[in-house]
Design a protein around this motif. Sequence first.
Motif, PDB file in Angstrom:
ATOM      1  N   HIS A 127       0.841  -1.204   0.000  1.00 38.98           N
ATOM      2  CA  HIS A 127       0.000   0.000   0.000  1.00 38.98           C
ATOM      3  C   HIS A 127       0.874   1.251   0.000  1.00 38.98           C
ATOM      4  O   HIS A 127       1.355   1.692   1.033  1.00 38.98           O
ATOM      5  N   THR A 128       1.075   1.808  -1.199  1.00 34.20           N
ATOM      6  CA  THR A 128       1.861   3.037  -1.339  1.00 34.20           C
ATOM      7  C   THR A 128       1.183   3.972  -2.339  1.00 34.20           C
ATOM      8  O   THR A 128       0.486   3.529  -3.255  1.00 34.20           O
ATOM      9  N   HIS A 129       1.414   5.251  -2.156  1.00 31.62           N
ATOM     10  CA  HIS A 129       0.844   6.283  -3.032  1.00 31.62           C
ATOM     11  C   HIS A 129       1.975   7.116  -3.645  1.00 31.62           C
ATOM     12  O   HIS A 129       3.148   6.893  -3.353  1.00 31.62           O
TER      13      HIS A 129
ATOM     14  N   GLY B 109      -2.485  13.716  -5.658  1.00 30.13           N
ATOM     15  CA  GLY B 109      -2.669  15.098  -5.223  1.00 30.13           C
ATOM     16  C   GLY B 109      -2.440  15.343  -3.752  1.00 30.13           C
ATOM     17  O   GLY B 109      -2.453  16.496  -3.312  1.00 30.13           O
ATOM     18  N   HIS B 110      -2.215  14.294  -2.950  1.00 30.43           N
ATOM     19  CA  HIS B 110      -1.961  14.512  -1.528  1.00 30.43           C
ATOM     20  C   HIS B 110      -0.813  13.641  -1.002  1.00 30.43           C
ATOM     21  O   HIS B 110      -0.653  13.496   0.203  1.00 30.43           O
ATOM     22  N   ALA B 111      -0.031  13.082  -1.929  1.00 30.51           N
ATOM     23  CA  ALA B 111       1.170  12.350  -1.544  1.00 30.51           C
ATOM     24  C   ALA B 111       2.374  12.999  -2.229  1.00 30.51           C
ATOM     25  O   ALA B 111       2.222  13.753  -3.192  1.00 30.51           O
ATOM     26  N   GLN B 112       3.556  12.695  -1.720  1.00 33.28           N
ATOM     27  CA  GLN B 112       4.774  13.331  -2.229  1.00 33.28           C
ATOM     28  C   GLN B 112       5.586  12.371  -3.089  1.00 33.28           C
ATOM     29  O   GLN B 112       5.572  11.158  -2.874  1.00 33.28           O
ATOM     30  N   ASP B 113       6.302  12.934  -4.055  1.00 40.54           N
ATOM     31  CA  ASP B 113       7.327  12.241  -4.827  1.00 40.54           C
ATOM     32  C   ASP B 113       6.765  11.222  -5.832  1.00 40.54           C
ATOM     33  O   ASP B 113       5.565  11.007  -5.928  1.00 40.54           O
ATOM     34  N   LYS B 114       7.694  10.657  -6.587  1.00 41.63           N
ATOM     35  CA  LYS B 114       7.360   9.803  -7.719  1.00 41.63           C
ATOM     36  C   LYS B 114       7.375   8.327  -7.339  1.00 41.63           C
ATOM     37  O   LYS B 114       7.937   7.941  -6.318  1.00 41.63           O
ATOM     38  N   ILE B 115       6.792   7.509  -8.216  1.00 35.83           N
ATOM     39  CA  ILE B 115       6.760   6.066  -7.963  1.00 35.83           C
ATOM     40  C   ILE B 115       8.166   5.523  -7.773  1.00 35.83           C
ATOM     41  O   ILE B 115       8.424   4.713  -6.876  1.00 35.83           O
TER      42      ILE B 115
ATOM     43  N   GLY C  11       4.421  -2.954  -3.622  1.00 35.19           N
ATOM     44  CA  GLY C  11       3.197  -2.759  -4.382  1.00 35.19           C
ATOM     45  C   GLY C  11       2.906  -1.277  -4.545  1.00 35.19           C
ATOM     46  O   GLY C  11       2.980  -0.511  -3.579  1.00 35.19           O
ATOM     47  N   ILE C  12       2.584  -0.864  -5.743  1.00 38.05           N
ATOM     48  CA  ILE C  12       2.202   0.522  -6.025  1.00 38.05           C
ATOM     49  C   ILE C  12       0.679   0.537  -6.143  1.00 38.05           C
ATOM     50  O   ILE C  12       0.093  -0.213  -6.923  1.00 38.05           O
ATOM     51  N   SER C  13       0.038   1.393  -5.348  1.00 39.07           N
ATOM     52  CA  SER C  13      -1.431   1.288  -5.243  1.00 39.07           C
ATOM     53  C   SER C  13      -2.063   2.655  -5.037  1.00 39.07           C
ATOM     54  O   SER C  13      -2.738   2.896  -4.038  1.00 39.07           O
TER      55      SER C  13
ATOM     56  N   SER D  75       1.840   4.470   2.717  1.00 39.42           N
ATOM     57  CA  SER D  75       2.799   5.580   2.732  1.00 39.42           C
ATOM     58  C   SER D  75       2.444   6.620   1.674  1.00 39.42           C
ATOM     59  O   SER D  75       2.143   6.290   0.534  1.00 39.42           O
ATOM     60  N   HIS D  76       2.484   7.864   2.095  1.00 40.83           N
ATOM     61  CA  HIS D  76       2.291   9.001   1.202  1.00 40.83           C
ATOM     62  C   HIS D  76       3.585   9.796   1.068  1.00 40.83           C
ATOM     63  O   HIS D  76       3.627  10.826   0.392  1.00 40.83           O
ATOM     64  N   VAL D  77       4.634   9.311   1.727  1.00 38.22           N
ATOM     65  CA  VAL D  77       6.003   9.817   1.580  1.00 38.22           C
ATOM     66  C   VAL D  77       6.912   8.582   1.516  1.00 38.22           C
ATOM     67  O   VAL D  77       6.662   7.592   2.210  1.00 38.22           O
ATOM     68  N   PRO D  78       7.962   8.610   0.710  1.00 32.39           N
ATOM     69  CA  PRO D  78       8.805   7.420   0.569  1.00 32.39           C
ATOM     70  C   PRO D  78       9.416   6.929   1.880  1.00 32.39           C
ATOM     71  O   PRO D  78       9.634   5.723   2.043  1.00 32.39           O
TER      72      PRO D  78
END
Length: 268
Positions: free
Chosen positions: A6-8, A13-19, A35-37, A230-233
């Motif tokens: 579970h990562t964003h 629009g409300h999480a930071q940085d790139k995949i 997992g990218i989700s 996570s919304h930040v790495p």
Amino acid sequence: MKFDLHTHHDRCGHAQDKIRDYIEAAIKGGLSVIGISDHSPYFGSPLEHAQPQIAMAKSEFPRYVEEVLALKQEYAGKIDVLLGVESDFFPEHIEIYKQEYAKYPFDYIIGSVHLSGGVSIFNRNRWKGLSNPEKVVHKEEYYRLIQESARTGLFQILGHIDAMKGFYPAFSDIPTPKVDETLQVISDCGVAIEINTSGKTKDVGGWYPSDEILERALHYGVEVTFGSDSHVPSRVGDEWDQVRARLKEIGFTHWVYYKEKKKQSVQL
């Protein structure tokens, strides 16, 4: 073997940085699977980009999938990158969502109830002025929606199944048999629930779901997985070791993740 499903990233629009930043953080953290989700678009809305601070635009969705699949290939041999999505659950639009997701090779789909009774589950004002019986009604409607989401057959994982406590910790103490009923439904449907460590970023602290619910989940034979949300790495894999230890204390012997929508069992 460490994994986080579970990562964003910044598309929602409300999480930071790139995949890529989340994948690199996962490698640094010793994960074998990431997992990218990110949040799905609002497919039931007539708007191209409803709620731009909550979810990506419809036109971004194929680009999102394309990017994850490219990174999956690029990082092969270093880490297993899985294509996922966190899907809102709107019963009235479920067929539209099924049609959209069928276009892509998802490894898994997380179904999350974020709205109940038309109000965000994280809106602390929804509880103001309610009597105790009215609070029970709100809680039971939330779990009714979770049951319905489990029955759709669309989701491999249900997200943060007591997240309504996020900004209202007293939610956990509202008495109702609906929670046990919901766990039975989830078990019957063969869907996993996640231990989501993002509760620590809300008023309630701790994880979703509570230890009490996890104990009941074990009783009903519900399988569990892990998601940092996570919304930040820097939060990738956050408290994975602590969750693993707690699950073993509760009595779980394994947890799961999904690849090509097939369950992968990992011993604790």
